[in-house]
Design an enzyme around this catalytic site. Structure first.
Site, PDB file in Angstrom:
ATOM      1  N   TYR A  56       1.045  -1.126   0.004  1.00  9.52           N
ATOM      2  CA  TYR A  56      -0.010   0.040   0.109  1.00  9.52           C
ATOM      3  C   TYR A  56       0.824   1.302  -0.113  1.00  9.52           C
ATOM      4  CZ  TYR A  56      -3.991  -2.878   0.309  1.00  9.52           C
ATOM      5  OH  TYR A  56      -4.972  -3.977  -0.175  1.00  9.52           O
ATOM      6  N   GLN A  93     -15.599   1.779  -5.874  1.00 11.97           N
ATOM      7  CA  GLN A  93     -14.866   0.664  -5.410  1.00 11.97           C
ATOM      8  C   GLN A  93     -13.394   1.118  -5.205  1.00 11.97           C
ATOM      9  OE1 GLN A  93     -15.969  -3.379  -7.107  1.00 11.97           O
ATOM     10  NE2 GLN A  93     -16.640  -1.955  -8.652  1.00 11.97           N
ATOM     11  N   HIS A 111     -14.695   0.502  -0.518  1.00  9.15           N
ATOM     12  CA  HIS A 111     -13.558  -0.209  -0.097  1.00  9.15           C
ATOM     13  C   HIS A 111     -12.480   0.458   0.496  1.00  9.15           C
ATOM     14  CE1 HIS A 111     -14.782  -3.239  -3.511  1.00  9.15           C
ATOM     15  NE2 HIS A 111     -15.574  -3.305  -2.732  1.00  9.15           N
ATOM     16  N   GLY A 178     -16.574   1.184 -15.609  1.00  6.57           N
ATOM     17  CA  GLY A 178     -15.104   0.997 -15.278  1.00  6.57           C
ATOM     18  C   GLY A 178     -14.795  -0.155 -14.221  1.00  6.57           C
ATOM     19  N   ASN A 204     -18.180   0.766 -20.033  1.00 11.63           N
ATOM     20  CA  ASN A 204     -17.072   0.094 -19.581  1.00 11.63           C
ATOM     21  C   ASN A 204     -16.038   0.044 -20.997  1.00 11.63           C
ATOM     22  OD1 ASN A 204     -16.141  -1.098 -17.412  1.00 11.63           O
ATOM     23  ND2 ASN A 204     -15.783  -3.208 -18.423  1.00 11.63           N
TER      24      ASN A 204
HETATM   25  C1  BV8 Z   1     -17.433  -9.260   1.747  1.00 10.85           C
HETATM   26  C2  BV8 Z   1      -9.596  -2.564  -1.616  1.00 10.85           C
HETATM   27  C3  BV8 Z   1     -18.547 -10.322   3.414  1.00 10.85           C
HETATM   28  C4  BV8 Z   1      -7.964  -3.365  -1.724  1.00 10.85           C
HETATM   29  C5  BV8 Z   1     -10.838  -4.453  -2.726  1.00 10.85           C
HETATM   30  C6  BV8 Z   1     -20.019 -14.004  -3.371  1.00 10.85           C
HETATM   31  C7  BV8 Z   1     -19.474 -14.746  -4.531  1.00 10.85           C
HETATM   32  C8  BV8 Z   1     -18.007 -14.894  -4.619  1.00 10.85           C
HETATM   33  C9  BV8 Z   1     -17.336 -14.311  -3.700  1.00 10.85           C
HETATM   34  C10 BV8 Z   1     -17.860 -13.589  -2.833  1.00 10.85           C
HETATM   35  C11 BV8 Z   1     -19.145 -13.299  -2.612  1.00 10.85           C
HETATM   36  N1  BV8 Z   1     -19.269 -12.563  -1.493  1.00 10.85           N
HETATM   37  C12 BV8 Z   1     -18.179 -12.133  -0.975  1.00 10.85           C
HETATM   38  C13 BV8 Z   1     -17.158 -12.642  -1.525  1.00 10.85           C
HETATM   39  C14 BV8 Z   1     -15.863 -12.657  -1.418  1.00 10.85           C
HETATM   40  C15 BV8 Z   1     -15.180 -11.552  -2.100  1.00 10.85           C
HETATM   41  C16 BV8 Z   1     -15.424 -11.532  -3.596  1.00 10.85           C
HETATM   42  O1  BV8 Z   1     -16.080 -10.939  -4.110  1.00 10.85           O
HETATM   43  N2  BV8 Z   1     -14.297 -12.330  -4.190  1.00 10.85           N
HETATM   44  C17 BV8 Z   1     -14.286 -12.158  -5.744  1.00 10.85           C
HETATM   45  C18 BV8 Z   1     -13.061 -12.205  -6.139  1.00 10.85           C
HETATM   46  C19 BV8 Z   1     -14.820 -13.427  -6.134  1.00 10.85           C
HETATM   47  N3  BV8 Z   1     -15.670 -10.163  -1.338  1.00 10.85           N
HETATM   48  C20 BV8 Z   1     -15.392  -9.697  -0.373  1.00 10.85           C
HETATM   49  O2  BV8 Z   1     -14.273 -10.185   0.341  1.00 10.85           O
HETATM   50  C21 BV8 Z   1     -15.814  -8.341   0.272  1.00 10.85           C
HETATM   51  N4  BV8 Z   1     -16.333  -8.489   1.368  1.00 10.85           N
HETATM   52  O3  BV8 Z   1     -18.104  -9.579   0.908  1.00 10.85           O
HETATM   53  O4  BV8 Z   1     -17.601  -9.316   2.866  1.00 10.85           O
HETATM   54  C22 BV8 Z   1     -18.707 -10.169   5.009  1.00 10.85           C
HETATM   55  C23 BV8 Z   1     -19.917 -10.610   5.303  1.00 10.85           C
HETATM   56  C24 BV8 Z   1     -20.015 -10.740   6.834  1.00 10.85           C
HETATM   57  C25 BV8 Z   1     -19.086 -10.019   7.571  1.00 10.85           C
HETATM   58  C26 BV8 Z   1     -17.872  -9.967   6.837  1.00 10.85           C
HETATM   59  C27 BV8 Z   1     -17.616  -9.798   5.699  1.00 10.85           C
HETATM   60  C28 BV8 Z   1     -14.891  -7.296   0.043  1.00 10.85           C
HETATM   61  C29 BV8 Z   1     -14.248  -7.196  -1.369  1.00 10.85           C
HETATM   62  C30 BV8 Z   1     -13.434  -5.890  -1.399  1.00 10.85           C
HETATM   63  C31 BV8 Z   1     -11.970  -6.329  -1.493  1.00 10.85           C
HETATM   64  N5  BV8 Z   1     -11.044  -5.066  -1.662  1.00 10.85           N
HETATM   65  N6  BV8 Z   1     -10.243  -3.392  -3.098  1.00 10.85           N
HETATM   66  C32 BV8 Z   1      -7.147  -2.824  -2.630  1.00 10.85           C
HETATM   67  O5  BV8 Z   1      -7.794  -1.996  -3.600  1.00 10.85           O
HETATM   68  O6  BV8 Z   1      -6.249  -3.115  -2.757  1.00 10.85           O
HETATM   69  S1  BV8 Z   1     -11.438  -5.183  -4.289  1.00 10.85           S
HETATM   70  C33 BV8 Z   1     -10.672  -4.680  -5.407  1.00 10.85           C
HETATM   71  O7  BV8 Z   1     -11.532  -5.268  -6.586  1.00 10.85           O
HETATM   72  C34 BV8 Z   1     -10.718  -3.289  -5.663  1.00 10.85           C
HETATM   73  O8  BV8 Z   1     -11.442  -2.467  -4.928  1.00 10.85           O
HETATM   74  C35 BV8 Z   1     -11.465  -3.024  -7.220  1.00 10.85           C
HETATM   75  O9  BV8 Z   1     -12.080  -1.949  -7.363  1.00 10.85           O
HETATM   76  C36 BV8 Z   1     -12.498  -4.111  -7.234  1.00 10.85           C
HETATM   77  C37 BV8 Z   1     -13.094  -4.434  -8.133  1.00 10.85           C
HETATM   78  O10 BV8 Z   1     -12.111  -4.603  -9.165  1.00 10.85           O
HETATM   79  P1  BV8 Z   1     -12.611  -3.392 -10.706  1.00 10.85           P
HETATM   80  O11 BV8 Z   1     -12.750  -2.204 -10.074  1.00 10.85           O
HETATM   81  O12 BV8 Z   1     -13.532  -4.066 -11.163  1.00 10.85           O
HETATM   82  O13 BV8 Z   1     -11.189  -3.647 -11.511  1.00 10.85           O
HETATM   83  P2  BV8 Z   1     -10.910  -4.898 -12.526  1.00 10.85           P
HETATM   84  O14 BV8 Z   1      -9.709  -4.679 -12.872  1.00 10.85           O
HETATM   85  O15 BV8 Z   1     -11.389  -6.068 -12.086  1.00 10.85           O
HETATM   86  O16 BV8 Z   1     -11.762  -4.191 -13.859  1.00 10.85           O
HETATM   87  C38 BV8 Z   1     -11.506  -2.878 -14.360  1.00 10.85           C
HETATM   88  C39 BV8 Z   1     -12.644  -2.964 -15.571  1.00 10.85           C
HETATM   89  O17 BV8 Z   1     -12.541  -1.686 -16.051  1.00 10.85           O
HETATM   90  C40 BV8 Z   1     -12.708  -3.931 -16.700  1.00 10.85           C
HETATM   91  O18 BV8 Z   1     -13.768  -4.349 -16.858  1.00 10.85           O
HETATM   92  C41 BV8 Z   1     -11.688  -3.295 -17.657  1.00 10.85           C
HETATM   93  O19 BV8 Z   1     -12.456  -3.592 -18.861  1.00 10.85           O
HETATM   94  C42 BV8 Z   1     -12.592  -1.809 -17.674  1.00 10.85           C
HETATM   95  N7  BV8 Z   1     -11.649  -0.783 -17.930  1.00 10.85           N
HETATM   96  C43 BV8 Z   1     -10.187  -0.849 -18.200  1.00 10.85           C
HETATM   97  N8  BV8 Z   1      -9.644   0.458 -18.844  1.00 10.85           N
HETATM   98  C44 BV8 Z   1     -10.865   1.255 -18.811  1.00 10.85           C
HETATM   99  C45 BV8 Z   1     -11.929   0.504 -18.366  1.00 10.85           C
HETATM  100  N9  BV8 Z   1     -13.106   0.914 -18.526  1.00 10.85           N
HETATM  101  C46 BV8 Z   1     -13.401   2.278 -19.226  1.00 10.85           C
HETATM  102  N10 BV8 Z   1     -12.270   2.861 -19.494  1.00 10.85           N
HETATM  103  C47 BV8 Z   1     -11.075   2.459 -19.379  1.00 10.85           C
HETATM  104  N11 BV8 Z   1      -9.930   3.152 -19.904  1.00 10.85           N
END
Ligand code: BV8
Length: 236
Positions: A56, A93, A111, A178, A204
C-alpha cells in the site's frame, strides 16, 4: 423517457485507468504481479504486515505523483452531480482520491481510501499520505504497531452498505462504470437496482461479468464515453 429523479453510479478501477492508475484484472493489472491472498486479506496482514504495508505504501506514493490527476470521466460525473436537481450518489470501489479531487460530493468509498489510515487499537481514522510502517505510532492514542491502511480487504465488510442499499432501492437509474463485475457485494448492485425497477446502464471498456444484467451499455474508454453519456442525460 420518464424524468430521472434518483441516480446511483458505481465506479471501479477502469475509470481511473486513463489517469495512469492500473486496474486489477487487466493484463497489466495489479493482480498480474501480486496475489490477492498475499497482500489484500486480513490473514496476509497478520502473516506478513511488512509486505502488506509496503504494497500500500507503493500505491500511496503513486497517488502523490503529480502526473496522476482526475480524467474527463471523473470531471464529467462531478459536473453532472453539481447541476442535477435530483438525488445523486456515487459509490466507488476505488481507493484512489480522484473522484473527490474532481469535485464529487455525495461519494462513498465502499472499499476504503488509500490516503487514510486506521488504528486498530482506538479505531481512529485519519488522512495519511506518507508511508505506514509496523512501528508507526497512532496520532490519536500514540499506540505503536496497530496502524493499517483504511482499506477493505477480501473477507472484510465494505463500508456504508446500509446507505448504499437504501439508495439502490430508491433509484430510477443505476450506472456502472469501469468495473469488471467480479467483486461482491458491488457486483450485485445491478440486481438490487433491477429489483427497484431502475434503468440499468453499463459504461465500460468491454462487457463485464454482469453485462447481460444491464438494459443498456456503451463500450469504450471512460474518458470518452462518460462525458458524452452524461451530457446527453443532462439534456434528456
Ligand atoms: C465481503 C480494496 C462479506 C483493496 C478491494 C459472493 C460470491 C463470490 C465471492 C464472494 C461473494 N461475496 C463475498 C465474496 C468474497 C469476495 C469476492 O467478491 N471475491 C471475488 C474475487 C469472487 N468479496 C469480499 O471479500 C468483500 N467482502 O463480501 O464481506 C462479509 C460478510 C459478513 C462479515 C464480513 C464480511 C470485500 C471485497 C473488497 C476487497 N477489496 N479493494 C485494494 O484496492 O487493494 S476489491 C478490488 O476489486 C478493488 O476495490 C477493485 O475496485 C475491485 C473490483 O475490481 P474493478 O474495480 O472492477 O477492477 P478490475 O480490474 O477487475 O476491472 C476493471 C474494469 O475496467 C474492466 O472491466 C476493464 O475492462 C475496465 N476498463 C479498463 N480500462 C478502462 C476500463 N473501462 C473504461 N475505461 C477504461 N479506460
Amino acid at each position: 423517457m420518464p424524468e430521472t429523479r434518483s441516480i446511483v453510479v458505481l465506479t471501479g478501477a477502469g475509470i481511473s485507468r486513463e489517469s495512469g492508475l492500473h486496474t486489477f484484472r487487466d493484463a497489466d493489472g495489479i493482480w498480474a504481479t501480486v496475489k490477492v491472498e498475499d497482500v489484500a486479506t486480513p490473514e496476509a496482514f497478520a502473516r506478513d504486515p511488512v509486505r502488506v504495508q509496503e504494497f500500500y505504501n507503493e500505491r500511496r506514493r503513486g497517488l502523490a505523483n503529480t502526473g496522476i490527476a482526475p480524467n474527463p470521466a471523473h470531471l464529467a460525473l462531478a459536473e453532472f452531480e453539481a447541476a442535477f436537481a435530483g438525488d445523486f450518489l456515487l459509490v466507488t470501489q476505488n481507493i484512489d482520491d480522484l473522484h473527490e479531487r474532481a469535485g464529487s460530493r455525495e461519494l462513498i468509498h465502499m472499499h476504503g481510501e488509500l490516503a487514510k489510515a486506521r488504528c486498530e487499537a482506538c479505531d481512529d481514522v485519519g488522512e495519511w499520505r506518507e508511508d505506514l510502517y509496523i512501528d508507526t505510532a497512532c496520532p490519536a492514542c500514540t499506540q505503536v504497531g496497530d496502524m493499517r491502511p483504511h482499506v477493505v480487504w477480501f473477507g472484510e465488510m465494505p463500508f456504508e452498505m446500509d446507505r448504499i442499499y437504501a439508495a439502490l432501492e430508491g433509484c430510477d437509474l443505476f450506472v456502472s462504470i469501469g468495473t469488471s463485475g467480479n467483486v461482491y457485494p458491488a457486483a450485485g448492485f445491478v440486481q438490487a437496482a433491477r429489483m427497484a425497477g431502475a434503468r440499468t446502464v453499463e459504461l465500460n471498456l468491454e462487457p463485464s461479468e454482469g453485462a447481460t444484467l444491464f438494459e443498456e451499455a456503451v463500450y469504450g474508454p471512460a474518458g470518452t464515453v462518460v462525458p458524452g453519456w452524461f451530457a446527453k442525460l443532462a439534456t434528456d
